[in-house]
Design an enzyme around this catalytic site. Structure first.
Site, mmCIF file in Angstrom:
data_model
loop_
_atom_site.group_PDB
_atom_site.id
_atom_site.type_symbol
_atom_site.label_atom_id
_atom_site.label_comp_id
_atom_site.label_asym_id
_atom_site.label_seq_id
_atom_site.Cartn_x
_atom_site.Cartn_y
_atom_site.Cartn_z
ATOM 1 N N ARG A 212 0.906 -1.190 -0.023
ATOM 2 C CA ARG A 212 -0.038 0.066 -0.161
ATOM 3 C C ARG A 212 0.771 1.302 0.215
ATOM 4 N NH1 ARG A 212 -3.915 -3.320 3.208
ATOM 5 N NH2 ARG A 212 -2.524 -2.890 4.905
ATOM 6 N N PHE A 228 -11.521 -5.313 -5.210
ATOM 7 C CA PHE A 228 -11.586 -6.217 -4.115
ATOM 8 C C PHE A 228 -10.868 -5.485 -2.723
ATOM 9 C CE2 PHE A 228 -10.631 -9.188 -7.772
ATOM 10 C CZ PHE A 228 -11.562 -9.957 -7.638
ATOM 11 N N SER A 251 -17.396 -6.750 -2.755
ATOM 12 C CA SER A 251 -18.683 -7.504 -2.727
ATOM 13 C C SER A 251 -19.349 -7.671 -1.443
ATOM 14 C CB SER A 251 -18.458 -9.276 -3.356
ATOM 15 O OG SER A 251 -17.956 -9.493 -2.351
ATOM 16 N N ASN A 278 -19.886 -7.731 -7.819
ATOM 17 C CA ASN A 278 -19.141 -8.806 -8.107
ATOM 18 C C ASN A 278 -17.987 -8.304 -9.065
ATOM 19 O OD1 ASN A 278 -17.768 -10.848 -9.354
ATOM 20 N ND2 ASN A 278 -19.593 -12.116 -9.577
ATOM 21 N N ALA A 279 -16.651 -8.390 -8.455
ATOM 22 C CA ALA A 279 -15.719 -7.639 -9.387
ATOM 23 C C ALA A 279 -15.591 -8.004 -10.888
ATOM 24 C CB ALA A 279 -14.263 -7.889 -8.880
ATOM 25 N N ASP A 299 -6.517 -7.134 -5.922
ATOM 26 C CA ASP A 299 -6.005 -8.022 -4.547
ATOM 27 C C ASP A 299 -7.136 -9.061 -4.348
ATOM 28 O OD1 ASP A 299 -4.894 -8.766 -2.320
ATOM 29 O OD2 ASP A 299 -5.477 -7.035 -0.952
ATOM 30 N N CYS A 339 -2.895 -14.275 -3.703
ATOM 31 C CA CYS A 339 -2.675 -14.780 -2.134
ATOM 32 C C CYS A 339 -3.048 -16.324 -1.717
ATOM 33 C CB CYS A 339 -3.402 -14.028 -1.030
ATOM 34 S SG CYS A 339 -5.127 -14.161 -1.213
HETATM 35 N N1 SAH Z 1 -7.211 -5.106 -0.583
HETATM 36 C C1 SAH Z 1 -8.049 -5.219 0.504
HETATM 37 C C2 SAH Z 1 -7.954 -6.969 0.966
HETATM 38 C C3 SAH Z 1 -8.691 -7.652 -0.050
HETATM 39 S S1 SAH Z 1 -9.178 -9.049 0.535
HETATM 40 C C4 SAH Z 1 -6.977 -4.441 1.585
HETATM 41 O O1 SAH Z 1 -6.000 -4.009 1.380
HETATM 42 O O2 SAH Z 1 -7.648 -4.582 2.757
HETATM 43 C C5 SAH Z 1 -10.484 -9.747 -0.697
HETATM 44 C C6 SAH Z 1 -11.587 -8.896 -0.851
HETATM 45 O O3 SAH Z 1 -12.510 -9.206 -1.721
HETATM 46 C C7 SAH Z 1 -12.255 -9.418 0.390
HETATM 47 O O4 SAH Z 1 -13.150 -8.251 1.060
HETATM 48 C C8 SAH Z 1 -13.747 -9.991 -0.437
HETATM 49 O O5 SAH Z 1 -14.902 -9.632 0.469
HETATM 50 C C9 SAH Z 1 -13.666 -9.535 -1.411
HETATM 51 N N2 SAH Z 1 -14.417 -10.286 -2.646
HETATM 52 C C10 SAH Z 1 -14.430 -11.584 -2.655
HETATM 53 N N3 SAH Z 1 -14.806 -12.092 -3.930
HETATM 54 C C11 SAH Z 1 -15.313 -11.079 -4.711
HETATM 55 C C12 SAH Z 1 -15.899 -10.706 -6.025
HETATM 56 N N4 SAH Z 1 -15.943 -11.496 -6.620
HETATM 57 N N5 SAH Z 1 -16.178 -9.511 -6.228
HETATM 58 C C13 SAH Z 1 -15.815 -8.197 -5.375
HETATM 59 N N6 SAH Z 1 -15.243 -8.452 -3.941
HETATM 60 C C14 SAH Z 1 -15.059 -9.981 -3.895
#
Ligand code: SAH
Length: 395
Positions: A212, A228, A251, A278-279, A299, A339
């Site tokens: 970050r 995400f 999401s 949904n991403a 991420d 990850c």
């Molecule tokens: N970048 C964040 C951590 C991300 S963790 C940080 O720095 O704090 C991954 C995230 O993706 C989670 O919050 C989860 O709820 C979300 N997620 C999971 N599947 C998803 C999807 N299909 N579309 C959007 N978000 C999603």
């Protein structure tokens, strides 16, 4: 009363190679027999097939990973042991200047405490036990953590998956006195609210702290897309560092509500646009509508937790990377992560390379990224390096 001698776990002949090479895991199929008076979750002495001492670890016959070595010395796994291990973990972080307001105090195998994760968030230490043996030692862990200055409360946040696998009731609650449901932490020039009760993982993705900071350093004058976003940490860092605008996708409505509060806490809500959904769908829609970004962070959660689902996961990673590359302005920057420890750095590069090829762009690798240094890596235990990332620039 005399203490019971620990039971002995004896490996099959010739099956000690991995352990001798510095890896602490023992699978059921490698065990010849367990002799003596053992109880699931208690420490056993591990011997090779010729009776030579290898170490000591908690034994649990229920999961296929039946034992993880805690020590390679002939020493008891007691309160003093936990104090020494936690002290060593703290010393490492202090020396590296990482012992801040929020950091990972203990990272499982990498700190010689397989099955234990501890994160510090201001006055709260969140303790996650991943094995039955560790749950039984939680009081010793709390005792050992008393040397963490400024920490007054302890919260247990075990995963349901680990509880099922190992056969324990996952704790999600305060240990001792009840504490605050959320706390505020500092990270660089930002402040973040962390949900102790009900947050994802232990509450915050500390493993991305250094990445970050990197993104903050690139954000000045750029329009950012944080995919995400969880509680908006990348978006906040980017905006506080001078990003012109941030679109953040997530999401989970709960996480997004915290993202909104974090943007307000940092005085940048006006330049942010939070989108719930949904991403995969939202990225596609943005491509159609012609939206473009100068800096994109991807991420995602681990698309796979098992080796067998690797192919489907690879497709998922490729798709989001392909879509992100198509959303970039000329000379735009993509910061992309995986990850899942089943996806190796080489696999990940291959996936992103295929995405670049399909997108018809040439990208320069400005940096290969990994988890923050308070999540150390044991070279002998590849599983300890789970986060990999690429900082790419379209040329
Ligand atoms: N970048 C964040 C951590 C991300 S963790 C940080 O720095 O704090 C991954 C995230 O993706 C989670 O919050 C989860 O709820 C979300 N997620 C999971 N599947 C998803 C999807 N299909 N579309 C959007 N978000 C999603």
């Amino acid at each position: 009363m005399a203490e019971r001698a620990p039971a002995k776990l004896i490996l099959k002949r010739g099956r000690e190679g991995r352990v001798r090479a510095g890896h602490p895991w023992i699978y059921r199929g490698e065990v010849a027999e367990v002799v003596g008076d053992w109880k699931a979750g208690e420490a056993v002495t591990v011997l090779d097939g010729q009776g030579r001492f290898l170490g000591r670890g908690f034994y649990n016959p229920r999961p296929s990973l039946v034992c993880r070595l805690l020590t390679r010395r002939d020493e008891p796994v007691d309160g003093a042991f936990f104090r020494r291990r936690v002290e060593a973990a703290l010393a490492l972080r202090r020396e590296a200047g990482l012992a801040a307001d929020a950091f990972r105090v203990v990272w499982s195998e990498a700190d010689g405490l397989p099955g234990l994760v501890v994160d510090r968030y201001a006055a709260v230490a969140v303790i996650r036990c991943l094995t039955l043996g560790m749950t039984r030692c939680r009081p010793s862990v709390v005792e050992a953590l008393r040397s963490l200055e400024g920490v007054t409360h302890y919260y247990g946040h075990d995963e349901d998956v680990a509880g099922k696998l190992e056969g324990f009731e996952p704790l999600q609650g305060w240990i001792g006195n009840g504490g605050p449901a959320e706390v505020e932490i500092r990270e660089g020039s930002c402040r973040f609210v962390v949900a102790i009760e009900g947050g994802q993982k232990t509450g915050f993705y500390l493993d991305q702290r250094e990445n970050r900071a990197l993104v903050a350093g690139l954000a000045q004058g750029r329009r950012l897309l944080d995919v995400f976003c969880y509680t908006g940490a990348f978006a906040c860092q980017g905006l506080v560092a001078g990003g012109t605008q941030a679109v953040a996708i997530e999401s989970s409505a709960e996480a997004l509500a915290l993202a909104r509060r974090n943007l307000e806490l940092n005085g940048v809500p006006d330049r942010a646009d939070l989108r719930e959904g949904n991403a995969f769908d939202l990225l596609r829609a943005m491509e159609r509508s012609g939206e473009r970004f100068d800096l994109i962070v991807l991420d995602p959660p681990p698309f796979t937790r098992t080796k067998t689902a690797l192919e489907a996961a690879a497709r998922g990673y490729k798709e989001i990377n392909l879509r992100a590359l198509r959303l970039l302005t000329p000379s735009g920057i993509l910061v992309t992560f995986s990850c899942s420890h089943h996806v190796s750095p080489a696999d990940f590069e291959e996936i992103v390379r295929a995405a670049a090829s399909d997108a018809g762009v040439i990208v320069r690798v400005r940096a290969a990224l990994t988890q923050s240094r308070d999540h150390p890596v044991l070279l002998n235990v590849p599983e300890t390096r789970y986060l990999k990332g690429l900082l790419l620039e379209v040329v």
